[in-house]
Design a protein around this motif. Structure first.
Motif, mmCIF file in Angstrom:
data_model
loop_
_atom_site.group_PDB
_atom_site.id
_atom_site.type_symbol
_atom_site.label_atom_id
_atom_site.label_comp_id
_atom_site.label_asym_id
_atom_site.label_seq_id
_atom_site.Cartn_x
_atom_site.Cartn_y
_atom_site.Cartn_z
ATOM 1 N N ASN A 140 38.185 28.814 46.991
ATOM 2 C CA ASN A 140 38.364 28.764 45.685
ATOM 3 C C ASN A 140 37.873 29.996 44.983
ATOM 4 O O ASN A 140 38.226 30.302 43.855
ATOM 5 C CB ASN A 140 37.171 27.463 45.354
ATOM 6 N N ILE A 141 36.971 30.791 45.644
ATOM 7 C CA ILE A 141 36.648 32.149 45.174
ATOM 8 C C ILE A 141 37.743 32.943 45.143
ATOM 9 O O ILE A 141 37.852 33.704 44.361
ATOM 10 C CB ILE A 141 35.414 32.599 45.910
ATOM 11 N N SER A 142 38.590 33.073 46.009
ATOM 12 C CA SER A 142 39.563 33.983 46.260
ATOM 13 C C SER A 142 40.634 33.603 45.165
ATOM 14 O O SER A 142 41.166 34.451 44.671
ATOM 15 C CB SER A 142 40.155 33.629 47.752
ATOM 16 N N LEU A 143 40.693 32.467 44.710
ATOM 17 C CA LEU A 143 41.760 32.040 43.779
ATOM 18 C C LEU A 143 41.294 32.450 42.436
ATOM 19 O O LEU A 143 42.113 33.185 41.823
ATOM 20 C CB LEU A 143 41.768 30.400 43.813
ATOM 21 N N PHE A 144 39.773 32.609 42.233
ATOM 22 C CA PHE A 144 39.448 33.096 40.840
ATOM 23 C C PHE A 144 39.447 34.522 40.929
ATOM 24 O O PHE A 144 39.838 35.229 39.963
ATOM 25 C CB PHE A 144 37.930 32.724 40.833
ATOM 26 N N ILE A 145 39.419 35.440 42.119
ATOM 27 C CA ILE A 145 39.521 36.648 42.198
ATOM 28 C C ILE A 145 41.104 37.031 41.988
ATOM 29 O O ILE A 145 41.428 37.997 41.123
ATOM 30 C CB ILE A 145 39.116 37.238 43.477
ATOM 31 N N SER A 146 42.043 36.393 42.686
ATOM 32 C CA SER A 146 43.399 36.388 42.352
ATOM 33 C C SER A 146 43.776 36.105 40.883
ATOM 34 O O SER A 146 44.542 36.996 40.273
ATOM 35 C CB SER A 146 44.233 35.506 43.297
ATOM 36 N N LEU A 147 43.253 35.284 40.370
ATOM 37 C CA LEU A 147 43.385 35.031 38.966
ATOM 38 C C LEU A 147 42.986 36.145 38.040
ATOM 39 O O LEU A 147 43.458 36.916 37.187
ATOM 40 C CB LEU A 147 42.887 33.849 38.272
ATOM 41 N N GLY A 148 41.940 36.601 38.529
ATOM 42 C CA GLY A 148 41.012 38.032 37.676
ATOM 43 C C GLY A 148 41.975 38.964 37.689
ATOM 44 O O GLY A 148 42.141 39.760 36.817
ATOM 45 N N ILE A 149 42.740 39.360 39.020
ATOM 46 C CA ILE A 149 43.525 40.420 39.082
ATOM 47 C C ILE A 149 44.652 40.422 38.014
ATOM 48 O O ILE A 149 44.958 41.273 37.458
ATOM 49 C CB ILE A 149 44.271 40.602 40.645
ATOM 50 N N ASN A 150 45.399 39.360 38.214
ATOM 51 C CA ASN A 150 46.484 38.914 36.911
ATOM 52 C C ASN A 150 46.003 39.202 35.668
ATOM 53 O O ASN A 150 46.656 39.986 34.859
ATOM 54 C CB ASN A 150 47.033 37.655 37.330
ATOM 55 N N PHE A 151 45.024 38.660 35.203
ATOM 56 C CA PHE A 151 44.554 38.840 33.832
ATOM 57 C C PHE A 151 43.705 40.029 33.515
ATOM 58 O O PHE A 151 43.796 40.228 32.315
ATOM 59 C CB PHE A 151 43.554 37.562 33.527
ATOM 60 N N LEU A 152 43.269 40.632 34.558
ATOM 61 C CA LEU A 152 42.747 42.206 34.366
ATOM 62 C C LEU A 152 43.939 43.081 34.049
ATOM 63 O O LEU A 152 43.925 43.768 33.125
ATOM 64 C CB LEU A 152 41.992 42.530 35.548
ATOM 65 N N LEU A 153 45.082 42.986 34.734
ATOM 66 C CA LEU A 153 46.124 43.874 34.607
ATOM 67 C C LEU A 153 46.793 43.468 33.109
ATOM 68 O O LEU A 153 47.268 44.335 32.681
ATOM 69 C CB LEU A 153 47.184 43.798 35.763
ATOM 70 N N PHE A 154 47.110 42.259 33.105
ATOM 71 C CA PHE A 154 47.633 41.753 31.593
ATOM 72 C C PHE A 154 46.822 42.351 30.706
ATOM 73 O O PHE A 154 47.601 42.934 29.513
ATOM 74 C CB PHE A 154 47.587 40.231 31.435
ATOM 75 N N THR A 155 45.414 42.049 30.677
ATOM 76 C CA THR A 155 44.527 42.640 29.497
ATOM 77 C C THR A 155 44.534 44.069 29.338
ATOM 78 O O THR A 155 44.573 44.812 28.325
ATOM 79 C CB THR A 155 43.188 42.111 29.555
ATOM 80 N N GLY A 156 44.822 44.884 30.405
ATOM 81 C CA GLY A 156 44.727 46.116 30.523
ATOM 82 C C GLY A 156 46.019 46.765 29.788
ATOM 83 O O GLY A 156 46.057 47.784 28.996
ATOM 84 N N GLY A 157 47.293 45.973 30.270
ATOM 85 C CA GLY A 157 48.406 46.353 29.545
ATOM 86 C C GLY A 157 48.440 46.146 27.967
ATOM 87 O O GLY A 157 49.022 46.739 27.286
ATOM 88 N N ALA A 158 47.969 45.101 27.626
ATOM 89 C CA ALA A 158 47.873 44.544 26.240
ATOM 90 C C ALA A 158 46.811 45.485 25.332
ATOM 91 O O ALA A 158 47.169 45.770 24.220
ATOM 92 C CB ALA A 158 47.530 43.192 26.192
ATOM 93 N N LEU A 159 45.496 45.839 25.903
ATOM 94 C CA LEU A 159 44.465 46.417 25.083
ATOM 95 C C LEU A 159 44.430 47.651 25.307
ATOM 96 O O LEU A 159 43.965 48.654 24.319
ATOM 97 C CB LEU A 159 43.217 45.494 25.348
ATOM 98 N N GLU A 160 44.454 48.083 26.638
ATOM 99 C CA GLU A 160 44.335 49.680 26.970
ATOM 100 C C GLU A 160 45.374 50.327 26.691
ATOM 101 O O GLU A 160 45.178 51.590 26.527
ATOM 102 C CB GLU A 160 44.069 49.836 28.643
ATOM 103 N N PHE A 161 46.670 49.876 26.510
ATOM 104 C CA PHE A 161 47.934 50.752 26.316
ATOM 105 C C PHE A 161 48.239 50.451 24.473
ATOM 106 O O PHE A 161 49.144 50.988 24.166
ATOM 107 C CB PHE A 161 48.983 50.099 27.051
ATOM 108 N N LYS A 162 47.182 50.118 24.074
ATOM 109 C CA LYS A 162 47.501 49.613 22.730
ATOM 110 C C LYS A 162 47.723 50.899 21.704
ATOM 111 O O LYS A 162 48.583 50.847 20.777
ATOM 112 C CB LYS A 162 46.458 49.004 21.813
ATOM 113 N N GLU A 163 47.187 52.015 22.113
ATOM 114 C CA GLU A 163 47.615 53.382 21.380
ATOM 115 C C GLU A 163 48.860 54.199 21.795
ATOM 116 O O GLU A 163 49.121 55.047 21.032
ATOM 117 C CB GLU A 163 46.046 54.228 21.585
ATOM 118 N N LEU A 164 49.587 53.718 22.711
ATOM 119 C CA LEU A 164 50.356 54.228 23.275
ATOM 120 C C LEU A 164 51.775 53.755 22.354
ATOM 121 O O LEU A 164 52.184 52.643 22.385
ATOM 122 C CB LEU A 164 50.698 53.762 24.745
ATOM 123 N N GLU A 165 52.554 54.616 22.092
ATOM 124 C CA GLU A 165 53.676 54.665 21.322
ATOM 125 C C GLU A 165 54.855 54.659 22.307
ATOM 126 O O GLU A 165 54.798 55.365 23.154
ATOM 127 C CB GLU A 165 53.875 55.653 20.104
#
Length: 534
Positions: free
Chosen positions: A59-84
């Motif tokens: 169960n913990i491994s599942l949450f960590i796996s989901l964490g990787i997915n949403f960390l990368l998704f949020t990184g793409g959406a919010l950390e690259f927001k200034e990128l044209e």
């Protein structure tokens, strides 16, 4: 373990991990050390690496796996927001970023091969230590005041291209793993990879974005948009995983494609950020430590050796490109060498795909953790952290003027933005538009506050409903209320912390007195500042 079932233990472990991770991050933040390093260290200490108090359960491994997915998704959406997008697709920028990644990747892989005597492990180590991460760089540029400068923008552009190059190469290596390598297979996987990425980007940008725009316009609840985004991240990740394309990498590119939609809607961006950085990020970083094997002197020595190799070869490319990127050599060398984001996520993915073992993972993670701490320190030699001087002058001046004012004093100065529950919704709509208010307070015949009706909800109703329905038939939601005798300074705190569209003022018995909008507070503050200048 501990005589309890795995599912019951998972509840305890996840709660404990979340609390420990955030407390550790807060502690490191005070000492200006990269905060999430604390979570990794705590994970190592309480995990199998030292004390063995918590182990990786399914169960913990599942949450960590989901964490990787949403960390990368949020990184793409919010950390690259200034990128044209134009800059991202600029051929010269792409070429520069690719070269900056390939050079340290090749050098590190070559040297590391003579340590592990495995081509695959050498390539994985070279990849995760040779690439860079945009997330940590964003924080570093902000801390040093370079986030709005040409130098900062140039460094960020290089790192984004390096990060994407590393992600694509990782996908390529993962697809090749366990297969007999031939020229045909290499070309086939390369073609499949290109087609998959193009499909993800086009689908996310032109299909998913348009769907979200329609849902955002018609849905009565803001959470619907968030739910649809999360649903598509999971579903597309499943489809990609089914066809051999890692779900976390898919999440990153979905985030990049949706960054304009999300950042144009601050409420959506805030919810995505809270969802990821408040829950999944701390679990992910503390989870990095839980995958460690028992800490031994040989393991630490190996980690230090990998760190030394990376710290020697990684800044070389940034040093070379600084000359034609017109960035200070030192800043470019270490600014394009930041770690502690996507690189760590890819290392966990590599472990999950059995590309590396837990011993190798532990050694490389020690190196990445050291790089995460040391490189910002070296970068700050030429770009020291900007110390923000907090002045209390304005607040003291406002507080002095407001200390004798009560909520009633302000409410009585402006027209009340309120309607009776039996009034037509069209009246509430007209009041909002005429008075430029985001909501209207709803009261009954006994002057009791029933809640508020927001302008956004009324806009979605359509002309017929606005004309025929009464206010009580609309979507009345709870409203912020303050007592009549509350200090005016409390109102400033309420608008700052909760950003309500409107605040209702009531007396001791709860009867409605009036309303206050944020702009009315700002008018009082502006008046105080103007009088001070005179």
């Amino acid at each position: 373990m501990y005589g309890l079932s795995d599912s019951l233990l998972a509840l305890l472990f996840i709660g404990a991990l979340l609390l420990l991770a955030k407390l550790g991050e807060e502690l490191f933040e005070k000492f200006r050390i990269v905060s999430y390093v604390a979570a990794i260290i705590i994970g190592i200490i309480i995990g199998p690496g030292v004390l063995g108090l918590i182990t990786i359960l399914p169960n913990i491994s599942l949450f960590i796996s989901l964490g990787i997915n949403f960390l990368l998704f949020t990184g793409g959406a919010l950390e690259f927001k200034e990128l044209e997008t134009k800059k991202l697709l600029n051929p010269s920028n792409i070429l520069t970023g690719v070269i900056e990644f390939i050079l340290p990747f090749g050098l590190i892989s070559f040297v590391v091969y003579y340590i592990f005597h495995s081509v695959l492990i050498a390539l994985i180590v070279g990849l995760v230590t040779g690439m860079s991460s945009a997330g940590p760089l964003t924080r570093l540029l902000t801390d040093t005041g370079l986030n709005h400068t040409e130098e900062g923008n140039s460094i960020f552009q290089q790192v984004v291209t390096m990060e994407i190059s590393g992600v694509i190469l990782f996908s390529f290596l993962a697809d090749l793993y366990g297969k007999v390598v031939t020229i045909y297979l290499v070309l086939k996987i390369a073609m499949e990879l290109v087609v998959s990425l193009v499909f993800i980007l086009l689908f996310s940008r032109y299909v998913l974005t348009r769907l979200l725009v329609k849902i955002d316009f018609s849905a009565r609840a803001n959470e619907t948009v968030i739910a649809v985004i999360i649903g598509f991240v999971l579903v597309l990740g499943f489809v990609g995983q089914l066809y051999g394309f890692n779900s976390a990498i898919i999440a990153l590119f979905i985030g990049i494609s949706l960054r304009e939609f999300i950042n144009e809607r601050p409420l959506v961006a805030e919810k995505v950020s809270t969802f990821t950085y408040g829950f999944f990020e701390p679990l992910f970083f503390i989870g990095l430590g839980l995958y460690f094997v028992k800490i031994t002197l040989p393991l630490i020595t190996l980690g230090l050796l990998i760190f030394a190799i990376a710290i020697i070869f990684k800044p070389i490319a940034g040093t070379i490109t600084s000359r034609f990127m017109h960035v200070d050599t030192w800043k470019n060398a270490f600014g394009t060498s930041v770690h502690g984001g996507v690189d760590a996520a890819l290392l966990v993915v590599a472990l999950g795909l059995s590309l590396i073992g837990r011993y190798d993972y532990s050694a490389v993670m020690i190196a990445i953790t050291l790089l995460t701490v040391v490189i910002p320190a070296l970068f700050n030699v030429k770009a020291p952290v900007v110390k923000t001087k907090k002045s209390n002058y304005v607040w003291e001046m406002v507080n002095a003027e407001f200390k004798n004012l009560k909520a009633c004093d302000i409410a009585s100065s402006f027209q009340s933005v309120s309607v009776n529950s039996k009034n037509p919704i069209s009246l509430a709509f007209k009041m909002c538009t005429d008075l430029n208010a985001r909501a209207v307070i709803v009261i009954n015949s006994k002057l009791k506050v029933l809640g508020q009706l927001t302008l956004s909800d009324m806009v979605t109703m359509g002309h017929n409903q606005l004309r025929t329905l009464s206010v009580y038939q609309g979507k009345i939601v709870p409203a912020a209320k303050v007592r009549c005798d509350s200090p005016a300074t409390d109102l400033i705190k309420i608008f700052k912390e909760y950003d309500p569209p409107i605040v209702a003022v009531v007396d001791k018995s709860g009867k409605f007195i009036g309303t206050i909008l944020e702009r009315e507070i700002l008018k009082h503050v502006a008046g105080i500042l103007d009088s001070d200048k005179q």
